[in-house]
Design a protein around this motif. Structure first.
Motif, short mmCIF file in Angstrom:
data_model
loop_
_atom_site.label_atom_id
_atom_site.label_comp_id
_atom_site.label_asym_id
_atom_site.label_seq_id
_atom_site.Cartn_x
_atom_site.Cartn_y
_atom_site.Cartn_z
N SER A 1 -33.72 30.12 -22.94
CA SER A 1 -32.41 29.86 -22.32
C SER A 1 -31.46 29.23 -23.34
O SER A 1 -30.27 29.50 -23.34
CB SER A 1 -32.55 28.99 -21.08
N ASN A 2 -32.01 28.41 -24.24
CA ASN A 2 -31.18 27.83 -25.31
C ASN A 2 -30.64 28.93 -26.22
O ASN A 2 -29.47 28.90 -26.61
CB ASN A 2 -32.02 26.87 -26.17
N ALA A 3 -31.53 29.87 -26.58
CA ALA A 3 -31.12 30.95 -27.49
C ALA A 3 -30.05 31.82 -26.83
O ALA A 3 -29.07 32.19 -27.48
CB ALA A 3 -32.33 31.79 -27.88
N VAL A 4 -30.25 32.15 -25.55
CA VAL A 4 -29.27 32.98 -24.84
C VAL A 4 -27.93 32.24 -24.76
O VAL A 4 -26.86 32.81 -25.05
CB VAL A 4 -29.77 33.37 -23.43
N THR A 5 -27.99 30.95 -24.40
CA THR A 5 -26.76 30.15 -24.29
C THR A 5 -26.05 30.09 -25.64
O THR A 5 -24.84 30.33 -25.73
CB THR A 5 -27.10 28.71 -23.82
N SER A 6 -26.82 29.79 -26.68
CA SER A 6 -26.22 29.68 -28.02
C SER A 6 -25.61 31.02 -28.43
O SER A 6 -24.50 31.05 -28.97
CB SER A 6 -27.27 29.27 -29.05
N GLY A 7 -26.33 32.10 -28.17
CA GLY A 7 -25.84 33.42 -28.53
C GLY A 7 -24.53 33.74 -27.84
O GLY A 7 -23.57 34.19 -28.47
N LEU A 8 -24.46 33.44 -26.53
CA LEU A 8 -23.24 33.73 -25.79
C LEU A 8 -22.08 32.82 -26.22
O LEU A 8 -20.93 33.25 -26.27
CB LEU A 8 -23.49 33.62 -24.28
#
Lengths: 83, 185
Positions: free
Chosen positions: A53-60
């Motif tokens: 979820s951190n990676a998805v959030t950071s990516g977005l």
């Protein structure tokens, strides 16, 4: 540590108590190890979710034109917004 | 592990790598990130997030309550209430992942505190371990709240179309809990 407590029925009783105490400690140790193993398993699943979820959030956020400053606050990165 | 799951794992690993590179300004990584999060891979990753949350929550419920189905239903109801209070219905796909993260980390913290409260003595290392576990769970929960607050503060209007499904404490008798991640960020 060894302690001499003589012989006869009292000594046998003391020996029996020692054995029971040792078994009890062993059972407690095993139970504690089982708890640690269970917690590690629970942590693994939860951490996978948190990291993803951190990676998805950071990516977005990056795609929205933000960048993370020194692993801290997110800041608007004007030069990248229109890329 | 199924072949499709391996593909998703690979996509997730690529995502981690591209996030790191893109954050330092690598334009090709930003382009790759856009493909990963807007395409079918993005949907799969969002779906995996939902699955992982579901797995973590269910494992915690089993560890906490075993076969006590009534008690588990009560906790699930509390979790459902939390989602609503955190604005699930009006939230974007990203926010829903983060809401789920708050719910999952709350459950983990609740479990750690319950274990500590039920503790009937023991060795000092055992006491330290239990306290350390509460501290770690607390930190994880606060971090989850902070991320959602950060994302909401930024009022994201991203041109990334993320469409995926998330399972939220879904049980055969409770299909109504299925929530759609079809909203566009």
């Amino acid at each position: 540590m060894r302690e001499y407590i003589g012989q006869g029925p009292i000594a046998e009783l003391a020996h029996q108590m020692d054995v029971e105490e040792r078994l009890e400690r062993e059972a407690e140790r095993k139970a504690f190890e089982a708890v640690q193993r269970r917690d590690a398993e629970l942590d693994r699943t939860l951490d996978s979710f948190v990291e993803l979820s951190n990676a998805v959030t950071s990516g977005l956020l990056i795609l929205a034109g933000y960048h993370q400053h020194k692993r801290g606050n997110w800041r608007m990165s004007h030069e990248r917004v229109n890329d | 592990m199924s072949e499709s799951m391996t593909k998703v794992d690979r996509a997730a690993n690529d995502l981690f790598g591209n996030v790191r590179k893109a954050n330092s300004g690598d334009k090709s990584a930003i382009a790759a990130l856009r493909t990963e999060l807007a395409g079918a891979n993005g949907n799969a990753i969002i779906g995996v997030c939902g699955d992982l949350a579901f797995q973590a929550e269910e494992s915690l419920l089993v560890a906490m309550l075993g076969e006590q189905e009534g008690a588990k239903t009560c906790v699930r109801e509390k979790m459902k209430q939390m989602r609503v209070e955190l604005g699930w219905d009006e939230s974007s796909a990203l926010e829903r992942i983060l809401i789920e993260r708050i719910v999952a980390t709350w459950l983990d913290l609740y479990f750690a505190e319950l274990v500590c409260a039920q503790w009937k003595g023991g060795s000092i290392p055992e006491a330290k371990y239990k306290q350390h576990r509460i501290d770690r769970s607390h930190k994880r929960h606060l971090s989850a709240i902070k991320v959602l607050a950060t994302v909401r503060k930024m009022e994201l209007s991203i041109l990334v179309d993320v469409k995926a499904e998330i399972r939220v404490n879904q049980t055969p008798a409770d299909e109504a809990h299925t929530a759609s991640f079809a909203s566009v960020l």
